[in-house]
Design a protein around this motif. Structure first.
Motif, PDB file in Angstrom:
ATOM      1  N   LYS A  12     -19.746  50.137   2.025  1.00 51.00           N
ATOM      2  CA  LYS A  12     -19.640  48.770   2.528  1.00 51.00           C
ATOM      3  C   LYS A  12     -20.962  48.319   3.126  1.00 51.00           C
ATOM      4  O   LYS A  12     -21.409  47.182   2.921  1.00 51.00           O
ATOM      5  CB  LYS A  12     -18.521  48.688   3.577  1.00 51.00           C
ATOM      6  N   GLU A  13     -21.632  49.221   3.878  1.00 48.38           N
ATOM      7  CA  GLU A  13     -22.921  48.890   4.461  1.00 48.38           C
ATOM      8  C   GLU A  13     -23.951  48.620   3.373  1.00 48.38           C
ATOM      9  O   GLU A  13     -24.735  47.676   3.459  1.00 48.38           O
ATOM     10  CB  GLU A  13     -23.392  50.024   5.375  1.00 48.38           C
ATOM     11  N   ASP A  14     -23.953  49.461   2.324  1.00 47.83           N
ATOM     12  CA  ASP A  14     -24.886  49.268   1.214  1.00 47.83           C
ATOM     13  C   ASP A  14     -24.661  47.913   0.556  1.00 47.83           C
ATOM     14  O   ASP A  14     -25.618  47.219   0.188  1.00 47.83           O
ATOM     15  CB  ASP A  14     -24.712  50.382   0.179  1.00 47.83           C
ATOM     16  N   ALA A  15     -23.409  47.523   0.400  1.00 45.68           N
ATOM     17  CA  ALA A  15     -23.100  46.234  -0.218  1.00 45.68           C
ATOM     18  C   ALA A  15     -23.588  45.081   0.660  1.00 45.68           C
ATOM     19  O   ALA A  15     -24.123  44.083   0.152  1.00 45.68           O
ATOM     20  CB  ALA A  15     -21.598  46.115  -0.454  1.00 45.68           C
ATOM     21  N   ASN A  16     -23.428  45.217   1.973  1.00 46.83           N
ATOM     22  CA  ASN A  16     -23.890  44.170   2.883  1.00 46.83           C
ATOM     23  C   ASN A  16     -25.403  44.037   2.855  1.00 46.83           C
ATOM     24  O   ASN A  16     -25.946  42.924   2.877  1.00 46.83           O
ATOM     25  CB  ASN A  16     -23.418  44.461   4.310  1.00 46.83           C
ATOM     26  N   VAL A  17     -26.101  45.185   2.812  1.00 50.27           N
ATOM     27  CA  VAL A  17     -27.559  45.163   2.739  1.00 50.27           C
ATOM     28  C   VAL A  17     -28.006  44.473   1.460  1.00 50.27           C
ATOM     29  O   VAL A  17     -28.954  43.680   1.457  1.00 50.27           O
ATOM     30  CB  VAL A  17     -28.125  46.604   2.813  1.00 50.27           C
ATOM     31  N   ALA A  18     -27.335  44.767   0.352  1.00 50.52           N
ATOM     32  CA  ALA A  18     -27.672  44.140  -0.927  1.00 50.52           C
ATOM     33  C   ALA A  18     -27.510  42.623  -0.848  1.00 50.52           C
ATOM     34  O   ALA A  18     -28.306  41.866  -1.421  1.00 50.52           O
ATOM     35  CB  ALA A  18     -26.804  44.712  -2.039  1.00 50.52           C
ATOM     36  N   GLN A  19     -26.497  42.166  -0.110  1.00 49.51           N
ATOM     37  CA  GLN A  19     -26.285  40.725   0.044  1.00 49.51           C
ATOM     38  C   GLN A  19     -27.415  40.083   0.838  1.00 49.51           C
ATOM     39  O   GLN A  19     -27.899  39.001   0.496  1.00 49.51           O
ATOM     40  CB  GLN A  19     -24.940  40.465   0.730  1.00 49.51           C
ATOM     41  N   TYR A  20     -27.840  40.760   1.909  1.00 46.45           N
ATOM     42  CA  TYR A  20     -28.964  40.251   2.691  1.00 46.45           C
ATOM     43  C   TYR A  20     -30.220  40.144   1.824  1.00 46.45           C
ATOM     44  O   TYR A  20     -30.947  39.151   1.869  1.00 46.45           O
ATOM     45  CB  TYR A  20     -29.252  41.165   3.891  1.00 46.45           C
ATOM     46  N   LEU A  21     -30.475  41.194   1.043  1.00 42.07           N
ATOM     47  CA  LEU A  21     -31.653  41.195   0.184  1.00 42.07           C
ATOM     48  C   LEU A  21     -31.586  40.090  -0.869  1.00 42.07           C
ATOM     49  O   LEU A  21     -32.593  39.445  -1.175  1.00 42.07           O
ATOM     50  CB  LEU A  21     -31.800  42.566  -0.492  1.00 42.07           C
ATOM     51  N   ARG A  22     -30.398  39.880  -1.408  1.00 44.82           N
ATOM     52  CA  ARG A  22     -30.237  38.839  -2.420  1.00 44.82           C
ATOM     53  C   ARG A  22     -30.477  37.448  -1.822  1.00 44.82           C
ATOM     54  O   ARG A  22     -31.145  36.599  -2.422  1.00 44.82           O
ATOM     55  CB  ARG A  22     -28.844  38.921  -3.039  1.00 44.82           C
ATOM     56  N   ARG A  23     -29.936  37.230  -0.625  1.00 44.77           N
ATOM     57  CA  ARG A  23     -30.154  35.925   0.022  1.00 44.77           C
ATOM     58  C   ARG A  23     -31.633  35.737   0.360  1.00 44.77           C
ATOM     59  O   ARG A  23     -32.177  34.633   0.220  1.00 44.77           O
ATOM     60  CB  ARG A  23     -29.292  35.807   1.283  1.00 44.77           C
ATOM     61  N   ALA A  24     -32.280  36.815   0.786  1.00 37.73           N
ATOM     62  CA  ALA A  24     -33.711  36.733   1.088  1.00 37.73           C
ATOM     63  C   ALA A  24     -34.505  36.393  -0.165  1.00 37.73           C
ATOM     64  O   ALA A  24     -35.466  35.622  -0.123  1.00 37.73           O
ATOM     65  CB  ALA A  24     -34.194  38.063   1.680  1.00 37.73           C
ATOM     66  N   GLN A  25     -34.087  36.958  -1.291  1.00 38.01           N
ATOM     67  CA  GLN A  25     -34.741  36.661  -2.568  1.00 38.01           C
ATOM     68  C   GLN A  25     -34.667  35.171  -2.871  1.00 38.01           C
ATOM     69  O   GLN A  25     -35.671  34.538  -3.230  1.00 38.01           O
ATOM     70  CB  GLN A  25     -34.053  37.446  -3.687  1.00 38.01           C
ATOM     71  N   GLU A  26     -33.481  34.602  -2.742  1.00 41.32           N
ATOM     72  CA  GLU A  26     -33.298  33.181  -3.040  1.00 41.32           C
ATOM     73  C   GLU A  26     -34.137  32.309  -2.105  1.00 41.32           C
ATOM     74  O   GLU A  26     -34.719  31.305  -2.539  1.00 41.32           O
ATOM     75  CB  GLU A  26     -31.815  32.828  -2.909  1.00 41.32           C
ATOM     76  N   LEU A  27     -34.215  32.691  -0.846  1.00 42.74           N
ATOM     77  CA  LEU A  27     -34.979  31.908   0.122  1.00 42.74           C
ATOM     78  C   LEU A  27     -36.475  32.005  -0.151  1.00 42.74           C
ATOM     79  O   LEU A  27     -37.210  31.017  -0.039  1.00 42.74           O
ATOM     80  CB  LEU A  27     -34.666  32.385   1.544  1.00 42.74           C
ATOM     81  N   MET A  28     -36.936  33.193  -0.529  1.00 47.23           N
ATOM     82  CA  MET A  28     -38.357  33.360  -0.818  1.00 47.23           C
ATOM     83  C   MET A  28     -38.773  32.566  -2.048  1.00 47.23           C
ATOM     84  O   MET A  28     -39.878  32.022  -2.109  1.00 47.23           O
ATOM     85  CB  MET A  28     -38.691  34.838  -0.998  1.00 47.23           C
TER      86      MET A  28
END
Length: 324
Positions: free
Chosen positions: A200-216
């Motif tokens: 679950k933690e790994d999935a949450n981290v992946a979501q943060y990274l994905r959102r950061a990608q879109e923002l960048m």
């Protein structure tokens, strides 16, 4: 009243300006200015009109000898960058030398023990800042406490594992291997539950990274930084999170903080390509700034080198291309 401080980073003959202002060690110029103005108003003679002569004198000394010099050092980009380099190197040196650190405050001992160092560190700093200069007679003592937090945070992010961390953990208890209805032992059930939590933690981290990608991709680096800071709080030992936020800091021209996170990423994963490339670009930039960079083939022929700071090239691999 003596203004001498002998705990935290001060113990190592280092003036901890961040502790004086009670801001995180990676605070930006806006946060530093906002905090300074609040302290300056508190210590200004007009704010101490009803105070005793001793309190007015103490307020004046704190402002002139500690607060103003701290703001002068941290408010200027050049001096703050130089100061942050020394600060980062000190944290690494203390870890490499296995320096013995005697922590006298309970918040510092807790910070040494918790797994999620980022979250507790920032919340503790924010809480202390609310009342740091309310009681002037305790101000120096509180600065020492904050400096202990900064010391622990720097060493933890540099890879230090304090003995207190393991000592404070509750002793493991023997769990009877009682059979469940499905035939699994209670021990196996706990292992399965732990695995689910990790996933679950790994999935949450992946979501943060994905959102950061879109923002960048939208050049919204401040928001991307927030996403990645939350990811690091959840997974402080995830090299990809550190290399990603290193890219964000680099995009925001915060070279020192970019280097800190690139170093941390490489410490966690020596094969992290993004962190390696980021460090190479920083070294190249610093070399050009100091005038020591050798001419490249492109410069000698008069051709313009390719720009690798955009979506492709240098950092394109972080948020694009094939996933590993």
């Amino acid at each position: 009243m003596s203004l001498k401080i002998e705990r935290g980073l001060f113990k190592f003959d280092f003036i901890d300006y961040h502790a004086v202002l009670c801001v995180p060690v990676d605070a930006d110029s806006k946060e530093i200015r906002k905090r300074y103005l609040k302290i300056a108003r508190r210590l200004h003679p007009d704010s101490c009109a009803s105070a005793s002569v001793e309190e007015k004198q103490l307020a004046s000394e704190l402002l002139s000898k500690l607060v103003n010099p701290a703001y002068e050092k941290l408010s200027q980009d050049k001096s703050r960058t130089e100061y942050m380099v020394v600060l980062s190197q000190m944290g690494k040196r203390l870890v490499q030398e296995s320096a013995s650190v005697d922590l006298s405050s309970e918040p510092a001992r807790q910070l040494a023990a918790v797994p999620n160092v980022e979250q507790l560190y920032r919340s503790a700093i924010a809480k202390i800042s609310e009342t740091q200069y309310d009681n002037l007679s305790q101000a120096v003592k509180i600065i020492a406490y904050v400096s202990e937090l900064n010391l622990v945070y720097l060493m933890r992010t540099a890879g230090k594992k304090f003995a207190s961390a393991s000592a404070s953990a509750p002793p493991a208890t023997s769990t009877p291997k009682t059979k469940t209805n499905t035939g699994q032992t209670a021990e196996n059930t706990e292992a399965t539950s732990s695995q689910h939590t990790t996933n679950k933690e790994d999935a949450n981290v992946a979501q943060y990274l994905r959102r950061a990608q879109e923002l960048m991709l939208k050049n919204q680096f401040a928001q991307a930084r927030i996403e990645l800071q939350d990811a690091i709080k959840l997974a402080p030992n995830n090299s990809r999170c550190h290399s990603a936020i290193g890219v964000v800091y680099l995009k925001q021209n915060q070279i020192t903080m970019a280097k800190v996170h690139f170093d941390r990423a490489l410490q966690l994963d020596p094969n992290d390509k993004e962190a390696s490339e980021g460090k190479r670009k920083i070294e190249q930039f610093l070399g050009q700034k100091s005038g020591t960079t050798k001419p490249t083939a492109s410069s000698s022929t008069g051709t313009k080198p390719a720009d690798k700071s955009g979506g492709g090239g240098l950092f394109g691999g972080l948020f694009g291309g094939k996933k590993k």
